[in-house]
Motif scaffolding. Structure first.
Motif, PDB file in Angstrom:
ATOM      1  N   ARG A  30      32.942  38.604  34.789  1.00 54.93           N
ATOM      2  CA  ARG A  30      32.261  38.743  36.274  1.00 54.93           C
ATOM      3  C   ARG A  30      32.719  37.819  37.081  1.00 54.93           C
ATOM      4  N   LEU A  31      32.766  36.500  36.595  1.00 63.25           N
ATOM      5  CA  LEU A  31      33.359  35.372  37.536  1.00 63.25           C
ATOM      6  C   LEU A  31      34.742  35.446  38.033  1.00 63.25           C
ATOM      7  N   ALA A  32      35.663  36.111  37.044  1.00 58.93           N
ATOM      8  CA  ALA A  32      36.973  36.348  37.428  1.00 58.93           C
ATOM      9  C   ALA A  32      37.137  37.375  38.553  1.00 58.93           C
ATOM     10  N   GLU A  33      36.263  38.321  38.624  1.00 57.48           N
ATOM     11  CA  GLU A  33      36.371  39.333  39.732  1.00 57.48           C
ATOM     12  C   GLU A  33      35.705  38.811  40.908  1.00 57.48           C
ATOM     13  N   GLN A  34      34.893  38.019  40.925  1.00 60.26           N
ATOM     14  CA  GLN A  34      34.279  37.349  42.189  1.00 60.26           C
ATOM     15  C   GLN A  34      35.400  36.391  42.772  1.00 60.26           C
ATOM     16  N   ILE A  35      36.127  35.796  42.086  1.00 55.52           N
ATOM     17  CA  ILE A  35      37.269  34.783  42.774  1.00 55.52           C
ATOM     18  C   ILE A  35      38.428  35.498  42.725  1.00 55.52           C
ATOM     19  N   GLY A  36      38.786  36.819  42.477  1.00 53.85           N
ATOM     20  CA  GLY A  36      39.932  37.545  42.908  1.00 53.85           C
ATOM     21  C   GLY A  36      41.071  37.407  41.683  1.00 53.85           C
ATOM     22  N   TRP A  37      40.914  37.315  40.577  1.00 57.69           N
ATOM     23  CA  TRP A  37      42.001  37.313  39.505  1.00 57.69           C
ATOM     24  C   TRP A  37      42.471  38.860  39.665  1.00 57.69           C
ATOM     25  N   PRO A  38      44.015  38.949  39.195  1.00 55.68           N
ATOM     26  CA  PRO A  38      44.516  40.179  39.424  1.00 55.68           C
ATOM     27  C   PRO A  38      43.693  41.049  38.473  1.00 55.68           C
ATOM     28  N   GLN A  39      43.864  42.550  38.892  1.00 52.53           N
ATOM     29  CA  GLN A  39      43.014  43.542  38.369  1.00 52.53           C
ATOM     30  C   GLN A  39      43.357  43.593  36.874  1.00 52.53           C
ATOM     31  N   GLU A  40      44.790  43.605  36.619  1.00 50.96           N
ATOM     32  CA  GLU A  40      45.619  43.770  35.465  1.00 50.96           C
ATOM     33  C   GLU A  40      45.003  42.824  34.550  1.00 50.96           C
ATOM     34  N   ARG A  41      44.734  41.706  34.636  1.00 50.50           N
ATOM     35  CA  ARG A  41      44.215  40.412  33.959  1.00 50.50           C
ATOM     36  C   ARG A  41      42.903  40.740  33.679  1.00 50.50           C
ATOM     37  N   ILE A  42      42.109  41.508  34.438  1.00 49.58           N
ATOM     38  CA  ILE A  42      40.808  41.723  34.414  1.00 49.58           C
ATOM     39  C   ILE A  42      40.488  42.812  33.282  1.00 49.58           C
ATOM     40  N   ASP A  43      41.474  43.694  33.553  1.00 53.23           N
ATOM     41  CA  ASP A  43      41.302  45.052  32.636  1.00 53.23           C
ATOM     42  C   ASP A  43      41.619  44.687  31.155  1.00 53.23           C
ATOM     43  N   GLU A  44      42.505  43.712  31.079  1.00 58.37           N
ATOM     44  CA  GLU A  44      42.856  43.120  29.727  1.00 58.37           C
ATOM     45  C   GLU A  44      41.592  42.551  28.879  1.00 58.37           C
ATOM     46  N   LEU A  45      40.843  41.548  29.905  1.00 57.69           N
ATOM     47  CA  LEU A  45      39.988  41.048  29.328  1.00 57.69           C
ATOM     48  C   LEU A  45      38.773  41.897  28.826  1.00 57.69           C
ATOM     49  N   ARG A  46      38.473  42.938  29.897  1.00 55.00           N
ATOM     50  CA  ARG A  46      37.413  44.030  29.490  1.00 55.00           C
ATOM     51  C   ARG A  46      37.833  44.826  28.414  1.00 55.00           C
ATOM     52  N   ARG A  47      38.862  45.139  27.966  1.00 55.21           N
ATOM     53  CA  ARG A  47      39.363  45.700  26.773  1.00 55.21           C
ATOM     54  C   ARG A  47      39.151  44.905  25.562  1.00 55.21           C
ATOM     55  N   ARG A  48      39.286  43.599  25.918  1.00 57.67           N
ATOM     56  CA  ARG A  48      38.845  42.720  24.539  1.00 57.67           C
ATOM     57  C   ARG A  48      37.383  42.711  24.390  1.00 57.67           C
ATOM     58  N   HIS A  49      36.600  42.555  25.553  1.00 56.30           N
ATOM     59  CA  HIS A  49      35.156  42.441  25.358  1.00 56.30           C
ATOM     60  C   HIS A  49      34.567  43.871  24.809  1.00 56.30           C
ATOM     61  N   ASP A  50      35.243  45.000  25.280  1.00 56.70           N
ATOM     62  CA  ASP A  50      34.842  46.308  24.574  1.00 56.70           C
ATOM     63  C   ASP A  50      35.170  46.404  23.175  1.00 56.70           C
TER      64      ASP A  50
END
Length: 439
Positions: free
Chosen positions: A342-362
């Motif tokens: 959520r922090l990464a989303e707020q501060i504007g990390w690249p979407q590809e990087r966020i998607d990879e983190l979400r896959r790991r979380h799930d």
């Protein structure tokens, strides 16, 4: 957290290693893991002996296996004789485990009280506190169960439960705080910080001797106590202290909620003649106490500090980027990882990087859910795996245990993530259909 854990103790006399929270995002999760074990003299499954040095020695009382008799049909029930158990024996099983858990809890508390190790002494007081709270809270819990969908009734029951729990916890909480305030052991201090939360100061005066700041001084390289310092700074509106604490979070070398292998210390101190059934019950009670003593941090100050508007400041943005990296790359719990995303989303990390983190979380969520879906353990061997999981978390941390569970699953991150995303809506809908009181 405390009330939920202790109601389970009151109902069944034992807990799993930690309460599983599987349908929120972010979420705190567990996973099954199986470290090497050895066999006790009675042939039962025991636990890893490669955990490191034992704590200061103490005497373990002789075996006490007395508990309510199970039906003659009971089979493979830890501490019971052979046979087959049918569905109609559920009440007998519950009584058996409740009594076995009560006896193990009493023996565990007595033994830990005589330890020279502050971590184990405080854990013993946590066990005693939990037992006192469970007994005091049971009437309110029964009242709550009778409320059905009556919201006003449920609210009154919840208030009565909270009041009874706080009053019952007061004496042992005061003792916990007194020991921890004079200790240099970070884990003993961490358990005191959690025990003194939720307005316990009036009922436990020694809580005035305990602070998040002192915990952070004792464990300065750990992000978790600094998150507590940040929450305290935010509560008193001290912007400078908040910024400093979050900087320390970002720079911390470790991120461990419970950093010491208490279960391993305890297990290494148990004589080999303590049989598998007794050993399992005792260590289950220790797992319960450790779960209820975990001082979960408040992440809201970090999320507010790193709001999209706030990170327009370049210095703030730098700190927040480091915070997001700490909570994702070095996550100690699944909750850390979710907040980091959520922090990464707020501060504007690249979407590809966020998607990879979400896959790991799930994917981590999936293996946790699969472990939770296994049938209720009754055999000593099955119960031993519950305890082994707690030992593994103590050694690897929650994320480390989840990472290992993913590897053991034989499935890829992408496959597990897809399974979790498909299953979650169904699981949430099923929970909703059971009403607000379902778990």
């Amino acid at each position: 957290m405390l009330v939920g854990a202790l109601l389970a103790v009151a109902a069944l006399g034992l807990l799993a290693v930690a309460a599983l929270r599987t349908d929120s995002d972010p979420e705190l999760a567990d996973a099954a893991a199986r470290p090497p074990v050895h066999r006790d003299q009675d042939g039962g499954r025991a636990f890893s002996r490669d955990a490191g040095p034992a704590s200061a020695g103490f005497a373990w009382p002789g075996p006490d296996v007395s508990a309510p008799a199970l039906p003659a049909a009971a089979a493979d029930v830890c501490g019971a004789g052979p046979g087959e158990a049918g569905a109609d024996d559920a009440d007998a099983f519950a009584r058996h485990f409740a009594e076995a858990g009560r006896r193990a809890r009493e023996r565990l508390a007595s033994v830990l009280a005589g330890s020279a190790d502050d971590r184990l002494r405080v854990l013993g007081l946590v066990v005693q506190r939990d037992a006192a709270v469970a007994a005091a809270a049971l009437p309110a819990a029964i009242m709550g169960e009778s409320c059905g969908r009556d919201a006003a009734c449920a609210r009154r029951a919840a208030e009565a439960l909270a009041d009874a729990s706080r009053v019952a916890a007061g004496p042992k909480t005061d003792a916990i705080a007194r020991i921890a305030s004079a200790s240099r052991e970070p884990l003993a201090y961490a358990m005191a910080v959690e025990a003194c939360a939720a307005g316990m100061g009036a009922l436990a005066p020694a809580c005035g001797l305990v602070s998040a700041e002192q915990w952070a001084r004792l464990d300065a390289d750990n992000a978790v106590p600094w998150l507590h310092v940040a929450a305290a700074a935010a509560a008193r509106r001290d912007a400078a202290a908040l910024a400093d604490a979050l900087h320390r979070v970002a720079q911390a070398r470790r991120n461990r909620l419970l950093g010491d292998p208490v279960q391993e210390l305890l297990n290494a101190s148990l004589p080999v003649e303590v049989g598998a059934a007794e050993r399992v019950q005792v260590l289950l009670q220790a797992s319960s106490a450790i779960a209820s003593a975990a001082a979960l941090p408040d992440y809201a100050p970090a999320l507010d500090f790193c709001s999209p508007a706030a990170v327009r400041d370049s210095n703030r943005a730098q700190t927040c980027d480091a915070l997001a990296l700490q909570l994702t790359k070095n996550a100690g719990t699944l909750l850390d990882l979710g907040v980091g995303i959520r922090l990464a989303e707020q501060i504007g990390w690249p979407q590809e990087r966020i998607d990879e983190l979400r896959r790991r979380h799930d994917a981590y969520s999936r293996v946790q859910v699969e472990a939770a879906a296994e049938s209720e353990p009754r055999r000593c061997e099955d119960l031993a795996r519950v305890v082994e999981h707690g030992v593994r978390i103590a050694r690897l941390g929650e994320i480390g245990a989840l990472r290992e569970a993913v590897a053991l699953s034989g499935k890829s991150i992408d496959r597990l993530a897809a399974e979790e995303r498909a299953a979650r809506p169904v699981r949430v809908a099923e929970r909703g259909s059971r009403g607000p009181d379902s778990n």
